[in-house]
Design an enzyme around this catalytic site. Structure first.
Site, PDB file in Angstrom:
ATOM      1  N   ARG A 245     -23.827 -63.478  27.232  1.00 27.27           N
ATOM      2  CA  ARG A 245     -22.474 -63.166  27.685  1.00 27.27           C
ATOM      3  C   ARG A 245     -22.466 -62.092  28.759  1.00 27.27           C
ATOM      4  NH1 ARG A 245     -19.441 -62.092  22.130  1.00 27.27           N
ATOM      5  NH2 ARG A 245     -21.476 -61.176  21.719  1.00 27.27           N
TER       6      ARG A 245
ATOM      7  N   HIS B 288     -16.148 -53.076  16.920  1.00 26.52           N
ATOM      8  CA  HIS B 288     -16.582 -54.167  17.779  1.00 26.52           C
ATOM      9  C   HIS B 288     -16.317 -55.509  17.097  1.00 26.52           C
ATOM     10  CE1 HIS B 288     -18.761 -50.908  19.786  1.00 26.52           C
ATOM     11  NE2 HIS B 288     -18.825 -51.708  20.840  1.00 26.52           N
TER      12      HIS B 288
ATOM     13  N   LYS C 245     -21.301 -58.691  16.562  1.00 23.15           N
ATOM     14  CA  LYS C 245     -22.230 -57.630  16.971  1.00 23.15           C
ATOM     15  C   LYS C 245     -23.273 -57.418  15.885  1.00 23.15           C
ATOM     16  CE  LYS C 245     -22.472 -52.963  18.881  1.00 23.15           C
ATOM     17  NZ  LYS C 245     -23.370 -53.399  19.981  1.00 23.15           N
TER      18      LYS C 245
END
Length: 272
Positions: A16, A157, A161
């Site tokens: 990403r 997050h 993650k």
């Protein structure tokens, strides 16, 4: 900074962040993506960047190998700790500046990065947001100014993650510890539960939240008697990290061998 176009290789271009960096670099006329490197076996290997990123992308293929004839002024790595060693070795082999946002590095990998700085310019950061770079600076200043206040660091997050606390939270903790003249390892506490007793003076607490698609949020709390200060940064778009990495790549391409921090870029009008 070189007068000619800076040739940039992206290591971890299938991820990403890697793809975001390819897009961000395409919007900067001072940079050219000369290589988009992916792991062997990646579904993108052999596909053209323009098939993924449109007609404005460089006319080249994603590749698992860097062609020896491909020019590289700076290698930007967002591959992961498992591939970091190979990325750094490639930068040293090509005498290219090295920018990395890979987190979760082992101590041996950090030492390798330090050694590489004798031969090439290197810049590692846990977060390439220029706003976070300023937050780290403010954290250090606040810790110096308020040495007896309690400090807690809260980060959140997205649910995918893999590491906790985030590399950025740890960088903020390091800044607080540095501001107080102590080692983070001796005062860090990661979460609390049960009968913990009274909070010891000088502790730096870390708390990690995970959920949804949160790009990244970090809050420092400095709490004193009758008052507290909160310093916060919230990223709502992953592109902010890619833009910061491109700024770093552009800046470091003109630097001599050595270890640099993203803090050096703040206030440099030519960089941003």
């Amino acid at each position: 900074m070189p007068a000619t176009t800076i040739q940039m290789a992206v290591y971890g271009a299938a991820g990403r962040m890697g793809q975001a960096i390819v897009r961000a670099a395409g919007a900067d006329p001072r940079l050219r993506v000369s290589a988009a490197l992916v792991r062997a076996g990646s579904e993108l290997a052999g596909r053209r960047l323009r098939a993924i990123h449109g007609a404005g992308a460089p006319d080249l293929e994603f590749s698992a190998v860097l062609d020896p004839d491909t020019p590289v002024d700076v290698l930007v790595d967002f591959s992961g700790a498992h591939a970091f060693d190979a990325a750094l070795a490639l930068a040293r082999e090509r005498r290219a500046a090295f920018v990395s946002g890979t987190t979760g590095l082992r101590d041996a990998q950090r030492r390798a990065l330090d050694r590489a700085a004798a031969d090439i310019a290197v810049l590692w950061a846990s977060n390439f947001s220029l706003g976070v770079a300023l937050l780290v600076r403010l954290a250090r200043s606040a810790a110096q100014a308020l040495p007896s206040w309690d400090c807690e660091i809260v980060e959140m997050h997205h649910r995918r993650k893999l590491d906790a606390p985030s590399g950025t939270a740890l960088s903020l903790g390091e800044a607080v510890a540095e501001g107080r003249g102590v080692a983070l390892g001796g005062c860090a506490v990661h979460g609390r539960s049960g009968r913990t007793g009274e909070r010891p003076e000088g502790e730096i607490g870390f708390h990690a939240l995970r959920g949804g698609d949160v790009v990244g949020e970090h809050t420092l709390v400095f709490a004193g008697p009758g008052e507290r200060i909160e310093l916060a940064h919230r990223a709502t778009d992953r592109e902010v990290f890619a833009r910061g990495a491109v700024v770093a790549a552009r800046w470091i391409a003109g630097q001599a061998p050595g270890a640099y921090s993203i803090d050096r870029i703040l206030g440099d009008a030519g960089a941003t």
